[in-house]
Design an enzyme around this catalytic site. Sequence first.
Site, short mmCIF file in Angstrom:
data_model
loop_
_atom_site.label_atom_id
_atom_site.label_comp_id
_atom_site.label_asym_id
_atom_site.label_seq_id
_atom_site.Cartn_x
_atom_site.Cartn_y
_atom_site.Cartn_z
N GLU A 110 -37.48 86.56 -44.04
CA GLU A 110 -38.27 86.92 -45.23
C GLU A 110 -38.61 88.39 -45.30
OE1 GLU A 110 -41.21 84.41 -43.84
OE2 GLU A 110 -40.18 82.56 -44.39
N HIS A 165 -40.44 85.99 -35.44
CA HIS A 165 -40.17 86.76 -36.66
C HIS A 165 -40.18 85.78 -37.85
CE1 HIS A 165 -38.03 90.48 -38.37
NE2 HIS A 165 -38.28 89.67 -39.39
N THR A 166 -41.03 86.06 -38.83
CA THR A 166 -41.26 85.07 -39.89
C THR A 166 -39.97 84.76 -40.67
OG1 THR A 166 -42.68 84.50 -41.77
CG2 THR A 166 -42.10 86.82 -41.57
N HIS A 167 -39.71 83.47 -40.86
CA HIS A 167 -38.49 83.03 -41.54
C HIS A 167 -38.67 81.62 -42.11
CE1 HIS A 167 -38.12 81.35 -37.47
NE2 HIS A 167 -37.34 80.41 -37.99
N SER A 168 -37.85 81.28 -43.09
CA SER A 168 -37.81 79.93 -43.63
C SER A 168 -36.44 79.34 -43.33
CB SER A 168 -38.01 79.94 -45.15
OG SER A 168 -39.17 80.65 -45.50
#
EC number: 2.7.7.-
Length: 329
Positions: A110, A165-168
Amino acid sequence: MSEIRKHYFLDEYCIIAPGRSKRPSVFKAEKKEKDSNKCVFCAGEEDKTPLATAVYKNGSILKDSESSRVTGWDVRCMPNLYPALAPDAGEVNSDHEVFPGYGFHEVIVETPTHENMLPDLSDEEMSLLMKVYRDRVIHYETFDKIEYVSLFKNWGEKAGASLEHTHSQLIAMPIKPPLLMEEMKIIGSFSICPYCDIVEKESKGERLLYENEHFMVIAPYCSKVPYELWILPKEHINHISGFDQDHLDSLGIAIRSALSCLRDNMGEIPYNYMFYQLRDEPEYHFNLKLQPVTTKTAGFEKNTEVYINTMPPETAVKYLQGNFQDGPE
Ligand SMILES: [Zn+2]
Ligand SMILES: [Zn+2]
């Protein structure tokens, strides 16, 4: 005093048992120092992942090739290195009903910045992320044999995120999720949309946490877990493909507001959020469910699918708005 609450319209129940809880702040998460080392999702580490299938950069959508990887990106989508389903699934043989594990498993990074969390993103960055969600869901839904695209986010190790680490993620799969189909059947038996009814009834109530032009955030009446939140479009729209730019802007800000309320009051609490939508069912009402992970699903829940929740949603909203004073310990 505990009470057994029924879901708005499904045969689901939860036990709201505030007597078992202590103070709202017991769920607060410690602030975790982020590992300052770069990870494979960071800008500059593009060659350590599979080739990106869609890279959003300065308003364009690009792709990696073997000879060159796109750098300087805003959002980067790539196949999951350990996919649950893959496009090259082989033949299968079994006495039981079985399908090849055909599908797609994609990671959506993201932000290029390791330290950022979603509440740190700007309006424009959130809006871009919503556009990416819309594009990627629509992209996979056009594939032959894909019946459903599950779009979700795990944040924090306890919520199932293996990288910080921010992710979808999205998983495009060749079957329809039975629970969602069951929900659709029940919705079809009503003369008016039960979600539209929820939007109307909760819009002025004590479970409303946030609203903007197109979306509202509520703590549902029958919350399964402490601080569960639902994000609902105020209009009846069944699928993310029905959202125009204005809706995407509003949705991004609604998600960020919900997550900011959580972070500001609960610390860096792990959570999952999940998109629920059915493109071929105009009667379905898009919704996004956000569930913090503060407790473990234990034997009682597994046995009965009835959840014990020690945090009444009405108190949760007060607390997330900063309007609840903890009593003595
Ligand atoms: Zn990183
Ligand atoms: Zn509706």
